[in-house]
Motif scaffolding. Structure first.
Motif, short mmCIF file in Angstrom:
data_model
loop_
_atom_site.label_atom_id
_atom_site.label_comp_id
_atom_site.label_asym_id
_atom_site.label_seq_id
_atom_site.Cartn_x
_atom_site.Cartn_y
_atom_site.Cartn_z
N ARG A 1 0.94 -1.32 -0.06
CA ARG A 1 -0.06 0.11 0.09
C ARG A 1 0.94 1.26 -0.23
N GLY A 2 0.40 2.24 -0.57
CA GLY A 2 1.13 3.44 -0.83
C GLY A 2 2.35 3.59 -2.00
N VAL A 3 2.24 2.37 -2.61
CA VAL A 3 3.30 2.44 -3.99
C VAL A 3 2.50 2.20 -5.05
N ARG A 4 2.37 3.40 -5.82
CA ARG A 4 1.60 3.17 -7.10
C ARG A 4 2.23 1.95 -8.05
N ALA A 5 1.53 1.24 -8.47
CA ALA A 5 2.22 0.17 -9.36
C ALA A 5 2.68 0.76 -10.68
N GLY A 6 1.95 1.66 -11.19
CA GLY A 6 2.31 2.20 -12.47
C GLY A 6 3.84 3.05 -12.43
N THR A 7 4.11 3.68 -11.15
CA THR A 7 5.19 4.32 -10.97
C THR A 7 6.30 3.75 -10.46
N ALA A 8 5.99 2.56 -9.88
CA ALA A 8 7.12 1.73 -9.21
C ALA A 8 8.36 1.78 -10.21
N SER A 9 9.43 1.65 -9.55
CA SER A 9 10.81 1.53 -10.38
C SER A 9 11.16 0.02 -10.42
N GLU A 10 10.37 -0.82 -9.86
CA GLU A 10 10.80 -2.08 -9.65
C GLU A 10 9.58 -2.83 -9.66
N SER A 11 9.50 -4.19 -9.70
CA SER A 11 8.58 -5.17 -9.15
C SER A 11 8.45 -5.60 -7.66
N TYR A 12 7.35 -5.70 -7.30
CA TYR A 12 7.31 -6.15 -5.89
C TYR A 12 6.62 -7.53 -5.98
N ALA A 13 7.26 -8.33 -4.99
CA ALA A 13 6.36 -9.62 -4.64
C ALA A 13 7.10 -10.24 -3.32
N LEU A 14 6.41 -11.57 -2.89
CA LEU A 14 6.88 -12.01 -1.86
C LEU A 14 7.36 -13.48 -2.34
N VAL A 15 8.51 -13.85 -1.71
CA VAL A 15 8.89 -15.27 -2.27
C VAL A 15 9.65 -15.93 -1.18
N ALA A 16 8.87 -17.06 -0.98
CA ALA A 16 9.04 -17.84 0.39
C ALA A 16 9.94 -19.09 -0.60
N GLU A 17 11.08 -19.59 0.23
CA GLU A 17 11.67 -20.70 -0.34
C GLU A 17 11.93 -21.67 1.10
N ALA A 18 11.86 -23.02 0.57
CA ALA A 18 11.98 -23.96 1.85
C ALA A 18 12.68 -25.08 1.18
N ARG A 19 13.41 -25.78 2.37
CA ARG A 19 14.18 -26.95 1.76
C ARG A 19 14.13 -27.75 2.86
N ALA A 20 14.48 -29.24 2.47
CA ALA A 20 14.95 -30.09 3.66
C ALA A 20 16.43 -30.12 3.66
N ILE A 21 16.86 -30.21 4.86
CA ILE A 21 18.50 -30.52 4.94
C ILE A 21 18.75 -31.83 5.71
N GLY A 22 19.60 -32.64 5.07
CA GLY A 22 20.02 -33.82 5.82
C GLY A 22 18.95 -34.90 5.29
N ASP A 23 19.18 -35.94 5.94
CA ASP A 23 18.46 -37.48 5.88
C ASP A 23 17.00 -37.16 6.29
N THR A 24 16.16 -37.66 5.45
CA THR A 24 14.53 -37.69 5.77
C THR A 24 14.09 -38.98 5.64
#
Length: 97
Positions: free
Chosen positions: A28-51
């Protein structure tokens, strides 16, 4: 400029076992048409070790975790465009040899 209506997407890097979920989110407060970059949420997950999980069930669990994390972050992120998330992502199919 990226369209704020782009749908969330998920991908799995089989080589590294990392699941990523991308959700466009213009604060909110950022006008998409005038933004200098894309905005997004990025979530990353991984399992470490033996499962004890099988390959397909582990892939699904890691991807589902990243997806739930994304949904929660979106709710907290105060994004301009309300978005409805599906209850779950499509299920991975087991590979057959």
């Amino acid at each position: 400029m990226e369209d704020v209506e782009k749908r969330p997407s998920a991908q799995l890097d089989n080589h590294h076992g990392t699941a990523s979920v991308y959700v466009p989110c213009v604060p909110r407060g950022v006008r998409a048409g005038t933004a200098s970059e894309s905005y997004a949420l990025v979530a990353e997950a991984r399992a470490i070790g033996d499962t004890r999980s099988t390959e397909t069930s582990l892939r699904q669990a890691v991807t589902d975790f990243a997806y739930q994390l994304s949904k929660h972050a979106y709710e907290l992120g105060d994004c301009r465009q309300p978005r409805t998330f599906p209850a779950e992502l499509p299920r991975y199919q087991a590979h057959r040899a």
